[in-house]
Motif scaffolding. Structure first.
Motif, PDB file in Angstrom:
ATOM      1  N   GLY A   3      84.539 -80.646 -23.584  1.00  0.00           N
ATOM      2  CA  GLY A   3      83.499 -79.179 -23.410  1.00  0.00           C
ATOM      3  C   GLY A   3      84.089 -77.883 -24.522  1.00  0.00           C
ATOM      4  N   GLY A   4      83.673 -78.487 -25.424  1.00  0.00           N
ATOM      5  CA  GLY A   4      84.216 -77.074 -26.753  1.00  0.00           C
ATOM      6  C   GLY A   4      82.584 -76.993 -27.010  1.00  0.00           C
ATOM      7  N   ARG A   5      82.744 -76.128 -28.347  1.00  0.00           N
ATOM      8  CA  ARG A   5      81.372 -75.740 -29.347  1.00  0.00           C
ATOM      9  C   ARG A   5      82.009 -74.951 -30.233  1.00  0.00           C
ATOM     10  NH1 ARG A   5      79.624 -71.611 -24.796  1.00  0.00           N
ATOM     11  NH2 ARG A   5      79.953 -69.894 -25.557  1.00  0.00           N
ATOM     12  N   ILE A   6      80.121 -74.987 -31.106  1.00  0.00           N
ATOM     13  CA  ILE A   6      80.615 -75.095 -32.332  1.00  0.00           C
ATOM     14  C   ILE A   6      80.440 -73.870 -32.939  1.00  0.00           C
ATOM     15  CG2 ILE A   6      80.308 -75.826 -34.603  1.00  0.00           C
ATOM     16  CD1 ILE A   6      80.698 -78.510 -34.332  1.00  0.00           C
ATOM     17  N   TYR A   7      80.887 -72.334 -33.566  1.00  0.00           N
ATOM     18  CA  TYR A   7      80.112 -72.043 -34.288  1.00  0.00           C
ATOM     19  C   TYR A   7      79.205 -71.823 -34.938  1.00  0.00           C
ATOM     20  CZ  TYR A   7      80.873 -66.647 -34.930  1.00  0.00           C
ATOM     21  OH  TYR A   7      81.087 -65.225 -35.444  1.00  0.00           O
ATOM     22  N   LEU A   8      77.938 -70.550 -34.597  1.00  0.00           N
ATOM     23  CA  LEU A   8      77.061 -71.448 -35.480  1.00  0.00           C
ATOM     24  C   LEU A   8      76.375 -70.346 -36.840  1.00  0.00           C
ATOM     25  CD1 LEU A   8      74.069 -70.670 -32.099  1.00  0.00           C
ATOM     26  CD2 LEU A   8      74.502 -73.040 -33.255  1.00  0.00           C
ATOM     27  N   ALA A   9      77.252 -69.228 -36.827  1.00  0.00           N
ATOM     28  CA  ALA A   9      77.191 -68.686 -38.319  1.00  0.00           C
ATOM     29  C   ALA A   9      77.712 -69.910 -39.175  1.00  0.00           C
ATOM     30  CB  ALA A   9      77.436 -67.589 -38.052  1.00  0.00           C
ATOM     31  N   LYS A  10      78.984 -71.128 -38.474  1.00  0.00           N
ATOM     32  CA  LYS A  10      79.740 -71.704 -39.790  1.00  0.00           C
ATOM     33  C   LYS A  10      79.312 -72.989 -39.527  1.00  0.00           C
ATOM     34  CE  LYS A  10      82.789 -68.184 -39.506  1.00  0.00           C
ATOM     35  NZ  LYS A  10      84.156 -68.231 -39.033  1.00  0.00           N
ATOM     36  N   ASP A  11      77.976 -72.564 -39.024  1.00  0.00           N
ATOM     37  CA  ASP A  11      77.451 -74.349 -38.842  1.00  0.00           C
ATOM     38  C   ASP A  11      76.325 -74.838 -40.437  1.00  0.00           C
ATOM     39  OD1 ASP A  11      76.385 -76.590 -38.064  1.00  0.00           O
ATOM     40  OD2 ASP A  11      74.990 -75.582 -37.385  1.00  0.00           O
ATOM     41  N   ALA A  12      76.571 -75.622 -41.073  1.00  0.00           N
ATOM     42  CA  ALA A  12      75.644 -76.283 -42.070  1.00  0.00           C
ATOM     43  C   ALA A  12      74.768 -77.546 -42.014  1.00  0.00           C
ATOM     44  CB  ALA A  12      75.706 -76.199 -43.058  1.00  0.00           C
ATOM     45  N   ARG A  13      75.697 -78.304 -40.491  1.00  0.00           N
ATOM     46  CA  ARG A  13      75.396 -79.611 -40.527  1.00  0.00           C
ATOM     47  C   ARG A  13      74.809 -80.470 -38.999  1.00  0.00           C
ATOM     48  NH1 ARG A  13      79.676 -80.175 -37.416  1.00  0.00           N
ATOM     49  NH2 ARG A  13      79.157 -83.039 -37.803  1.00  0.00           N
ATOM     50  N   MET A  14      75.201 -79.568 -37.565  1.00  0.00           N
ATOM     51  CA  MET A  14      75.746 -80.625 -36.647  1.00  0.00           C
ATOM     52  C   MET A  14      74.454 -80.820 -35.786  1.00  0.00           C
ATOM     53  SD  MET A  14      76.841 -77.492 -33.895  1.00  0.00           S
ATOM     54  CE  MET A  14      75.136 -76.114 -33.290  1.00  0.00           C
ATOM     55  N   GLN A  15      74.411 -81.944 -35.565  1.00  0.00           N
ATOM     56  CA  GLN A  15      73.181 -82.068 -34.573  1.00  0.00           C
ATOM     57  C   GLN A  15      72.415 -81.214 -33.124  1.00  0.00           C
ATOM     58  OE1 GLN A  15      71.630 -84.512 -36.025  1.00  0.00           O
ATOM     59  NE2 GLN A  15      73.395 -84.498 -37.565  1.00  0.00           N
ATOM     60  N   LYS A  16      71.896 -82.116 -33.248  1.00  0.00           N
ATOM     61  CA  LYS A  16      70.747 -80.485 -31.660  1.00  0.00           C
ATOM     62  C   LYS A  16      71.711 -81.039 -30.870  1.00  0.00           C
ATOM     63  CE  LYS A  16      66.861 -81.834 -32.976  1.00  0.00           C
ATOM     64  NZ  LYS A  16      65.253 -82.476 -32.266  1.00  0.00           N
ATOM     65  N   ASP A  17      72.451 -82.104 -30.305  1.00  0.00           N
ATOM     66  CA  ASP A  17      73.731 -81.874 -28.777  1.00  0.00           C
ATOM     67  C   ASP A  17      74.485 -81.268 -29.086  1.00  0.00           C
ATOM     68  OD1 ASP A  17      74.053 -83.213 -30.718  1.00  0.00           O
ATOM     69  OD2 ASP A  17      75.316 -85.112 -29.690  1.00  0.00           O
ATOM     70  N   MET A  18      74.924 -81.186 -30.735  1.00  0.00           N
ATOM     71  CA  MET A  18      75.931 -79.753 -30.507  1.00  0.00           C
ATOM     72  C   MET A  18      75.809 -78.911 -29.375  1.00  0.00           C
ATOM     73  SD  MET A  18      78.879 -81.683 -31.048  1.00  0.00           S
ATOM     74  CE  MET A  18      79.699 -80.520 -31.031  1.00  0.00           C
ATOM     75  N   LEU A  19      74.293 -78.311 -29.877  1.00  0.00           N
ATOM     76  CA  LEU A  19      73.788 -76.757 -29.701  1.00  0.00           C
ATOM     77  C   LEU A  19      73.528 -77.275 -28.202  1.00  0.00           C
ATOM     78  CD1 LEU A  19      72.147 -73.630 -30.049  1.00  0.00           C
ATOM     79  CD2 LEU A  19      70.441 -75.422 -30.617  1.00  0.00           C
ATOM     80  N   TRP A  20      72.743 -78.211 -27.435  1.00  0.00           N
ATOM     81  CA  TRP A  20      72.344 -78.440 -26.297  1.00  0.00           C
ATOM     82  C   TRP A  20      73.073 -78.969 -25.045  1.00  0.00           C
ATOM     83  CZ3 TRP A  20      66.736 -77.458 -25.670  1.00  0.00           C
ATOM     84  CH2 TRP A  20      65.985 -77.172 -26.439  1.00  0.00           C
ATOM     85  N   GLN A  21      74.026 -79.690 -25.455  1.00  0.00           N
ATOM     86  CA  GLN A  21      75.288 -79.762 -24.458  1.00  0.00           C
ATOM     87  C   GLN A  21      76.584 -78.812 -25.025  1.00  0.00           C
ATOM     88  OE1 GLN A  21      76.663 -84.153 -24.509  1.00  0.00           O
ATOM     89  NE2 GLN A  21      74.576 -84.437 -25.365  1.00  0.00           N
ATOM     90  N   GLY A  22      76.970 -78.277 -26.447  1.00  0.00           N
ATOM     91  CA  GLY A  22      77.672 -77.215 -26.539  1.00  0.00           C
ATOM     92  C   GLY A  22      77.049 -75.659 -26.140  1.00  0.00           C
ATOM     93  N   TYR A  23      76.338 -75.164 -25.664  1.00  0.00           N
ATOM     94  CA  TYR A  23      75.696 -74.259 -25.338  1.00  0.00           C
ATOM     95  C   TYR A  23      74.895 -74.067 -23.837  1.00  0.00           C
ATOM     96  CZ  TYR A  23      77.342 -72.224 -29.702  1.00  0.00           C
ATOM     97  OH  TYR A  23      77.830 -71.094 -30.751  1.00  0.00           O
ATOM     98  N   PRO A  24      75.695 -74.305 -22.697  1.00  0.00           N
ATOM     99  CA  PRO A  24      74.553 -74.975 -21.592  1.00  0.00           C
ATOM    100  C   PRO A  24      73.716 -73.142 -21.157  1.00  0.00           C
ATOM    101  CG  PRO A  24      76.832 -74.365 -21.126  1.00  0.00           C
ATOM    102  CD  PRO A  24      76.498 -73.960 -22.443  1.00  0.00           C
ATOM    103  N   ARG A  25      74.047 -72.473 -21.886  1.00  0.00           N
ATOM    104  CA  ARG A  25      72.187 -71.461 -21.036  1.00  0.00           C
ATOM    105  C   ARG A  25      72.081 -71.614 -22.529  1.00  0.00           C
ATOM    106  NH1 ARG A  25      75.731 -65.606 -20.690  1.00  0.00           N
ATOM    107  NH2 ARG A  25      73.535 -65.266 -19.962  1.00  0.00           N
ATOM    108  N   ILE A  26      71.587 -72.400 -23.198  1.00  0.00           N
ATOM    109  CA  ILE A  26      70.477 -72.622 -24.332  1.00  0.00           C
ATOM    110  C   ILE A  26      68.928 -72.372 -23.503  1.00  0.00           C
ATOM    111  CG2 ILE A  26      70.709 -74.818 -24.033  1.00  0.00           C
ATOM    112  CD1 ILE A  26      69.496 -73.191 -27.245  1.00  0.00           C
ATOM    113  N   LYS A  27      68.465 -72.856 -22.493  1.00  0.00           N
ATOM    114  CA  LYS A  27      67.393 -72.721 -21.696  1.00  0.00           C
ATOM    115  C   LYS A  27      67.131 -71.375 -21.621  1.00  0.00           C
ATOM    116  CE  LYS A  27      66.322 -77.110 -19.929  1.00  0.00           C
ATOM    117  NZ  LYS A  27      66.922 -77.788 -20.031  1.00  0.00           N
ATOM    118  N   GLU A  28      67.959 -70.705 -21.071  1.00  0.00           N
ATOM    119  CA  GLU A  28      68.007 -68.857 -21.109  1.00  0.00           C
ATOM    120  C   GLU A  28      67.012 -68.596 -22.344  1.00  0.00           C
ATOM    121  OE1 GLU A  28      70.935 -65.971 -20.165  1.00  0.00           O
ATOM    122  OE2 GLU A  28      71.004 -68.496 -18.485  1.00  0.00           O
ATOM    123  N   PHE A  29      68.476 -68.691 -23.424  1.00  0.00           N
ATOM    124  CA  PHE A  29      67.807 -68.400 -24.428  1.00  0.00           C
ATOM    125  C   PHE A  29      65.950 -68.584 -25.320  1.00  0.00           C
ATOM    126  CE2 PHE A  29      67.940 -68.430 -29.573  1.00  0.00           C
ATOM    127  CZ  PHE A  29      67.870 -66.746 -29.697  1.00  0.00           C
TER     128      PHE A  29
END
Lengths: 244, 441
Positions: B387-413
């Motif tokens: 249930g953790g996530r990765i800091y976007l400012a430090k990311d150069a390589r992660m896959q989509k699902d890391m964002l979509w599952q790691g940041y549950p409020r992504i839809k709002e955004f």
């Protein structure tokens, strides 16, 4: 106000960086140029950062008639003047249209003479202060790439030299700055060799040092003095065939 | 020009245009099909990269400062270094500061950066009173917690994708002295280290350095550092002067990686031993406490031309202990060691794409070499499952699902993105990789 300095063409990149140097040294500033609303923001910025007084104001180098009134409206009168406006123009266009070469000449030469003459008379009376003109290495020798601009800058350099000679005994210093390549809006579309190119901040530091150290002619970056020395030594017979 | 951010990966051919005035900002947005704002390039990845970049550091004027109430307004390109130079002599300090002062105000907001006091004071965005946002449609919105609060919240941490931040007003904190009272506690393993965070939760600044080359019983050993501002009479008397600027530079750019495993191992052991012996209290200045690495201006070059990756994740508090153990074990089994590891306890976060959540965050610096990407993919799974996530400012390589599952409020955004920027004018390499923007490069 403490030793206010008038910067003409204060929106240029070198002038903006120089404004920071002067303000940090405690000078109050008049920032003059064609976009007073932006200059007013710059003035506000400098006031906040360095606790000095600064004002943005309108000045058009090409409107010669306005120069006397403009200068006399400055209260208190400037202790120093930095002339930083200029127009590189386009050589191609200058060959074709009179309007364009006229604009280059009037911006880089005639407009300078107009405002400097007025300032020189005032400073001569005051018996102290300085005039700093930003000329160019392009004025040291005419090249096919920018000789209209270069000839105007040559005229400006010569004018400043004469002014220095006149005002020396009156306690007013005249400084000629000859930048080589500087990474500014003027040169943003050019491919400049990194080693020979100064950032506006670097150029401003060199210029500020020249004011402090009582120099007469400064090149920025320093190597341009030697580059231009060599270029000036090339015999015209050879130079006319060259492409530099 | 060849553009990369601080970690030198990825590197792409890009055109940077300096922003100087507000008027230009609109022109740039109109002229270019796709672009992204970028400050001083201190992020570790591709978030502020695109073929066309609006470079903001020349758009950096101070607009107003209320020295009585400690409220400062600047244009977005002003760097924290410049801000400190102005506010410290007047007796104020930044409420939140990241580990370098070479970031812009706009960048600090867009990444919603955090500091050593996050557990008490939140991220940078929490101290922004209001900001002016230029949307890709050309409107200037003045947003705050009271006005357009949904936009305001999403812009903090929004990676510059909702609009160009023109200026912001921030609340400062009073400063009595330029010194920090520091306490260093050695921890022999991960449990002890986490125990210190627990014990010293009321402390203002806390962070831990971890020696990731240790295994077995010493897994996660490190140094816990605690800091408090000195009061006026407490430290050696000194004027409120901003930290000296500048800092050394490498005499030349190393043609290959200058940091090596044995070198780091030796350094870590020495660092740990020296600090354990010296343990206890000391008084240090603001720069050495907050910005130790700013002293060597181009330390990123030590990782060589192939660059490095910083992997920073956060785990919810309840799963942090086991999770961190697991991650350290994975790192050992791959045999790829991070050269720097920093652990920090975070408090609650704010905006939909803002990184912090209550729990432990670990930042790991890895030189790029064979196998690293598959290690990080493995770590991604652990982080996501817990249930953790990765800091976007430090990311150069992660896959989509890391964002979509790691940041549950992504839809709002995404809804806001659709509203403010339907053509996806503002897009970065990262936003396309993560599926926030679908337009071509």
């Amino acid at each position: 106000m403490s030793k206010p300095v008038l910067i003409l063409g204060a929106g240029s990149d070198i002038a903006r960086a120089l404004g920071h140097e002067l303000a940090a040294a405690g000078h109050d500033l008049y920032l003059a140029g064609r976009h007073p609303e932006e200059l007013e923001k710059d003035a506000r910025d400098l006031q906040l950062r360095y606790s000095i007084n600064a004002r943005g104001m309108f000045f058009d180098a090409l409107d010669f008639d306005s120069h006397q009134t403009f200068y006399e409206s400055l209260e208190p009168g400037p202790y120093g003047l930095v002339l930083a406006f200029g127009l590189l123009g386009e050589e191609d266009q200058a060959r074709k249209t009179r309007k364009h070469w006229e604009k280059i000449i009037h911006t880089n030469y005639t407009g300078c003479i107009s405002i400097l003459t007025i300032a020189a008379n005032h400073l001569e009376q005051a018996g102290e202060g300085f005039i700093l003109g930003i000329s160019s290495v392009a004025g040291d020798r005419g090249r096919k790439a920018n000789y209209v601009y270069g000839s105007a800058k040559a005229g400006l350099s010569t004018f400043l030299s004469g002014l220095r000679n006149r005002l020396h005994s009156k306690g007013v210093r005249v400084i000629t700055v000859k930048p080589g390549f500087v990474r500014t809006r003027m040169t943003r579309d050019m491919d400049l060799p990194a080693r020979l190119t100064a950032s506006p901040e670097q150029a401003a530091r060199d210029i500020f040092k020249a004011i402090i150290k009582q120099k007469e002619i400064v090149y920025t970056r320093w190597m341009w003095r030697w580059i231009m020395l060599v270029i000036k030594c090339i015999p015209e017979r050879v130079f006319k065939r060259m492409s530099i | 020009m060849l553009l990369s951010n601080w970690n030198n990966y990825p590197r792409i051919e890009a055109k940077l245009e300096d922003l100087r005035t507000e008027g230009q900002a609109l022109q740039m947005l109109e002229m270019n099909r796709y672009c992204i704002p970028r400050g001083l390039g201190r992020s570790y990845g591709d978030c502020s990269m695109n073929r066309f970049v609006i470079s903001t550091p020349k758009f950096c004027r101070f607009i107003s400062m209320d020295s009585n109430r400690g409220i400062l307004e600047c244009e977005a390109g002003a760097s924290l270094e410049h801000i400190l130079r102005v506010i410290i002599p007047r007796g104020w300090f930044l409420p939140v500061t990241p580990g370098t002062s070479h970031v812009t105000l706009g960048g600090a907001i867009a990444s919603d950066v955090h500091g050593k006091n996050h557990h008490l004071h939140g991220a940078f965005g929490s101290h922004v009173l209001d900001l002016r946002l230029l949307t890709p449609r050309g409107d200037i919105l003045n947003c705050s917690r009271d006005k357009d609060h949904d936009i305001f919240e999403a812009v903090c941490g929004g990676m510059g994708l909702l609009g160009l931040i023109l200026s912001a007003r921030i609340r400062l904190v009073p400063l009595e002295s330029v010194f920090i009272r520091q306490k260093t506690l050695p921890a022999k393993d991960l449990d002890e280290l986490m125990g210190f965070f627990q014990e010293y939760q009321a402390g203002t600044y806390s962070v831990a350095w971890m020696d990731c080359l240790q295994k077995g019983k010493k897994l996660g050993r490190g140094l816990f550092m605690l800091g408090e501002h000195c009061r006026a009479g407490e430290a050696p008397h000194a004027e409120l002067l901003p930290p000296a600027t500048g800092g050394a530079r490498l005499p030349f750019t190393p043609p290959c990686r200058a940091l090596t495993n044995p070198g780091i191992k030796a350094f870590n052991s020495l660092y740990y031993t020296l600090n354990s012996r010296r343990k206890g209290r000391s008084v240090t200045d603001l720069k050495s406490f907050f910005y130790p690495l700013d002293g060597l201006r181009d330390w990123n070059q030590l990782y060589g031309p192939q660059g490095f990756l910083q992997y920073q994740f956060v785990l919810p508090r309840c799963s942090s202990g086991a999770g961190l153990q697991k991650i350290l074990q994975h790192i050992h089994s791959f045999g790829l060691h991070p050269y720097l590891a920093v652990l920090k306890l975070l408090g609650p976060g704010q905006g939909p794409l803002s990184f912090p959540m209550p729990g432990y965050t670990l930042a790991l610096d890895f030189p790029i070499r064979a196998g690293l990407f598959s290690l990080l993919n493995t770590l991604d799974r652990v982080v996501l499952n817990l249930g953790g996530r990765i800091y976007l400012a430090k990311d150069a390589r992660m896959q989509k699902d890391m964002l979509w599952q790691g940041y549950p409020r992504i839809k709002e955004f995404l809804n806001l993105k659709k509203r403010l920027d339907p053509e996806n004018k503002l897009s970065s390499l990262q936003s396309r990789r993560l599926g926030i923007c679908q337009n071509p490069y």
